[in-house]
Design a protein around this motif. Structure first.
Motif, PDB file in Angstrom:
ATOM      1  N   GLU A  73       0.941  -1.179  -0.022  1.00 48.69           N
ATOM      2  CA  GLU A  73       0.142   0.099  -0.017  1.00 48.69           C
ATOM      3  C   GLU A  73       0.868   1.176   0.002  1.00 48.69           C
ATOM      4  O   GLU A  73       1.923   1.340   0.763  1.00 48.69           O
ATOM      5  CB  GLU A  73      -0.822   0.329   1.200  1.00 48.69           C
ATOM      6  N   THR A  74       0.521   2.219  -0.675  1.00 43.83           N
ATOM      7  CA  THR A  74       1.383   3.815  -0.676  1.00 43.83           C
ATOM      8  C   THR A  74       1.353   4.186   0.479  1.00 43.83           C
ATOM      9  O   THR A  74       2.455   4.709   0.911  1.00 43.83           O
ATOM     10  CB  THR A  74       0.157   4.531  -1.658  1.00 43.83           C
ATOM     11  N   ARG A  75       0.163   4.116   1.480  1.00 39.56           N
ATOM     12  CA  ARG A  75       0.377   4.830   2.875  1.00 39.56           C
ATOM     13  C   ARG A  75       1.335   3.942   3.466  1.00 39.56           C
ATOM     14  O   ARG A  75       1.898   4.559   4.311  1.00 39.56           O
ATOM     15  CB  ARG A  75      -0.824   4.792   3.342  1.00 39.56           C
ATOM     16  N   THR A  76       1.460   2.714   3.465  1.00 36.11           N
ATOM     17  CA  THR A  76       2.501   1.844   4.194  1.00 36.11           C
ATOM     18  C   THR A  76       3.770   2.349   3.899  1.00 36.11           C
ATOM     19  O   THR A  76       4.841   2.608   4.451  1.00 36.11           O
ATOM     20  CB  THR A  76       2.240   0.410   4.084  1.00 36.11           C
ATOM     21  N   LYS A  77       3.781   2.551   2.444  1.00 35.78           N
ATOM     22  CA  LYS A  77       5.273   2.649   2.044  1.00 35.78           C
ATOM     23  C   LYS A  77       5.867   4.129   2.575  1.00 35.78           C
ATOM     24  O   LYS A  77       6.786   4.448   2.964  1.00 35.78           O
ATOM     25  CB  LYS A  77       5.287   2.827   0.354  1.00 35.78           C
ATOM     26  N   ALA A  78       4.729   5.134   2.506  1.00 36.21           N
ATOM     27  CA  ALA A  78       5.095   6.442   2.866  1.00 36.21           C
ATOM     28  C   ALA A  78       5.451   6.481   4.276  1.00 36.21           C
ATOM     29  O   ALA A  78       6.690   6.968   4.803  1.00 36.21           O
ATOM     30  CB  ALA A  78       3.928   7.427   2.754  1.00 36.21           C
ATOM     31  N   PHE A  79       4.804   5.897   5.023  1.00 32.85           N
ATOM     32  CA  PHE A  79       5.081   5.619   6.569  1.00 32.85           C
ATOM     33  C   PHE A  79       6.218   5.178   6.612  1.00 32.85           C
ATOM     34  O   PHE A  79       7.227   5.749   7.461  1.00 32.85           O
ATOM     35  CB  PHE A  79       3.909   5.002   7.284  1.00 32.85           C
ATOM     36  N   LEU A  80       6.674   3.984   6.243  1.00 32.08           N
ATOM     37  CA  LEU A  80       7.958   3.219   6.447  1.00 32.08           C
ATOM     38  C   LEU A  80       8.985   4.016   5.820  1.00 32.08           C
ATOM     39  O   LEU A  80      10.224   4.054   6.681  1.00 32.08           O
ATOM     40  CB  LEU A  80       7.915   1.929   5.792  1.00 32.08           C
ATOM     41  N   ASN A  81       8.972   4.771   4.665  1.00 33.47           N
ATOM     42  CA  ASN A  81      10.187   5.401   4.305  1.00 33.47           C
ATOM     43  C   ASN A  81      10.334   6.605   5.178  1.00 33.47           C
ATOM     44  O   ASN A  81      11.507   6.823   5.623  1.00 33.47           O
ATOM     45  CB  ASN A  81       9.570   6.290   2.895  1.00 33.47           C
ATOM     46  N   ALA A  82       9.292   7.308   6.000  1.00 39.37           N
ATOM     47  CA  ALA A  82       9.468   8.489   6.964  1.00 39.37           C
ATOM     48  C   ALA A  82      10.420   7.903   7.997  1.00 39.37           C
ATOM     49  O   ALA A  82      11.134   8.571   8.424  1.00 39.37           O
ATOM     50  CB  ALA A  82       8.221   9.153   7.071  1.00 39.37           C
TER      51      ALA A  82
END
Lengths: 257, 225
Positions: free
Chosen positions: A244-253
């Motif tokens: 999921e994009t939201r998971t990716k964004a969160f983990l990236n951060a």
């Protein structure tokens, strides 16, 4: 699939006008270790607090150990749980808090023996013997007679863990237990949990911001956002290949990947 | 014109009587405080209890007690209650009136003391499955006591200074005895002055003790080993 030890069915939860859960479903198998990650305000801690009966629910059902947590059968119908029912249900659960919540007017030993003596009716001797074993487990045998305010944050949290374990819960809830600690004290607390996970069979539900720890210890990782599980799966899958994009964004951060 | 002179001989003559009346004053204060603390604690806990009806009833009862003069309550207990078949001695009446009146004030002190204890203490207690009673007894009250000490002490001193009101129901406390001595000897200066000085001494001593108790009290709360 076996009977889950924890099951949320269509759970509703509001704080005033803010909706936390709207039809939330979730299940945990016995002896499963589940990490819950996600941005703050996503309902992670509320999930644990509802399980520990620190917060009520506005709708839906929650089963713990095969019985409804917030309701009980009475004359063939489900009614809101009585104090007695909640008391019985809480017996299966233990919780460790972000801010420790130790009893400052009690020695470390008394912090650990208080509930087993009052609630389980253990004698002082039995309770103190068990407290000594638990203090050894968390590496604080020499602090039995200290007061919480004389301990470091990491030591306080290890007492918090020993205190929860003294009640022999089958489900352990860990609510951001390292978030209030200085970075150099985080490991001593996580080590205790590592050993627990290895040596004993527990169902563990942890809300955490320690991504590496979540990855290492969990059977399953759930990414929470806005009161929903956006993505869940084996830790490797979530951390190395989030869908999921939201998971990716969160983990990236978080991990700077 | 009467010349006012201080008569030491008269002072020594009446001092024993006034000191013996001081015992009555102190006894009324002591018993009154014990009752006030008990009543205050019960009111405070009831106002935090699960029943909304009880919370409202207790609130209005407290408002009523605090908003009517102590003297009327004393008169009511002493002169009206016998009509309902309840007759009590002046001391018992005085202790009940003082205890309930100041209990209503103390309940607010206790309530804010209890509410001042970190919410996390309640949560930890619940997570450990302690009952509400055990949580109050072992966790909350031991930590709430210290911040309550100064205000509680002030109310007890205030109660002490109100004990002369009990002279209205013929309790032989200090002021009543001084008045009797005065009317018998046609000299009021020495007896009333002595009573005033004794009140001052006791009040100062009490204030100092309260301060001392507060300072000596552990910051974390009453120790439970």
């Amino acid at each position: 699939m076996s009977q889950p030890i924890i099951e949320f069915k269509n759970v509703q939860k509001k704080f005033g006008d803010t909706t936390i859960f709207d039809g939330f479903n979730f299940r945990v198998e016995e002896n499963e270790i589940v990490s819950i990650i996600g941005p703050s305000g996503s309902g992670k801690s509320t999930l644990l607090r509802i399980l520990m009966t620190l917060e009520g629910i506005d709708g839906g059902y929650i089963n713990v150990g095969g019985e409804s947590l917030w309701h009980m059968l009475w004359n063939g119908a489900y009614v809101p749980a009585s104090n007695k029912h909640l008391h019985k249900m809480r017996d299966q659960l233990g919780m460790v808090f972000q801010h420790f919540n130790l009893f400052p007017h009690m020695t470390v030993k008394r912090n650990i023996t208080e509930a087993p003596m009052r609630v389980k009716g253990l004698s002082r001797q039995e309770a103190e013997k068990s407290a000594e074993e638990l203090l050894e487990l968390v590496g604080l045998s020499d602090k039995a007679d200290s007061y919480p305010n004389d301990l470091s944050g990491g030591q306080k949290q290890r007492v918090g863990i020993a205190r929860a374990l003294a009640m022999r819960p089958s489900i352990l809830l860990l609510d951001e237990i390292t978030s209030a600690l200085d970075p150099e004290l985080v490991d001593e607390v996580l080590d205790v949990i590592r050993n627990l996970a290895k040596e004993q069979s527990f169902t563990m539900l942890l809300v955490t911001h320690e991504m590496y720890f979540a990855r290492e210890i969990s059977d399953r990782v759930c990414f929470f956002d806005n009161g929903n599980i956006v993505e869940e799966g084996k830790p490797e899958a979530i951390f190395t290949d989030p869908k999921e994009t939201r998971t990716k964004a969160f983990l990236n951060a978080y991990l700077g990947q | 014109m009467i010349e006012l002179t201080w008569d030491w001989a008269f002072v020594w003559q009446v001092l024993p009587m006034i000191l013996s009346a001081a015992k009555v004053t102190l006894l009324a204060t002591l018993l009154g405080s014990l009752l006030a603390v008990t009543v205050g604690l019960i009111f405070a806990l009831l106002r935090r209890g699960p029943s909304k009806l009880i919370r409202i009833v207790v609130y209005w009862l407290m408002e009523f007690i605090r908003s009517t003069p102590l003297l009327i309550q004393i008169f009511f207990l002493y002169y009206v209650m016998p009509e309902f078949g309840i007759s009590m001695s002046p001391l018992v009446t005085g202790v009940i009136a003082l205890g309930v009146h100041y209990g209503a004030y103390l309940s607010e002190v206790f309530r804010s003391g209890i509410e001042g204890v970190d919410k996390g203490q309640w949560e930890a207690s619940r997570a450990l499955n302690l009952t509400t009673l055990d949580t109050y007894k072992d966790i909350i009250l031991p930590q709430a006591i210290r911040p309550m000490i100064p205000a509680t002490g002030n109310y007890i001193i205030a109660m002490f200074k109100e004990t002369p009101q009990l002279s209205a129901i013929t309790l032989l406390e200090m002021l009543q005895v001084a008045k009797i001595i005065g009317s018998e000897n046609f000299r009021y200066l020495e007896p009333f002055t002595l009573v005033g000085v004794l009140y001052l001494c006791f009040s100062l001593l009490a204030a100092y003790s309260i301060h001392h108790i507060e300072r000596r009290f552990p910051k974390e709360g009453f120790n439970l080993r």
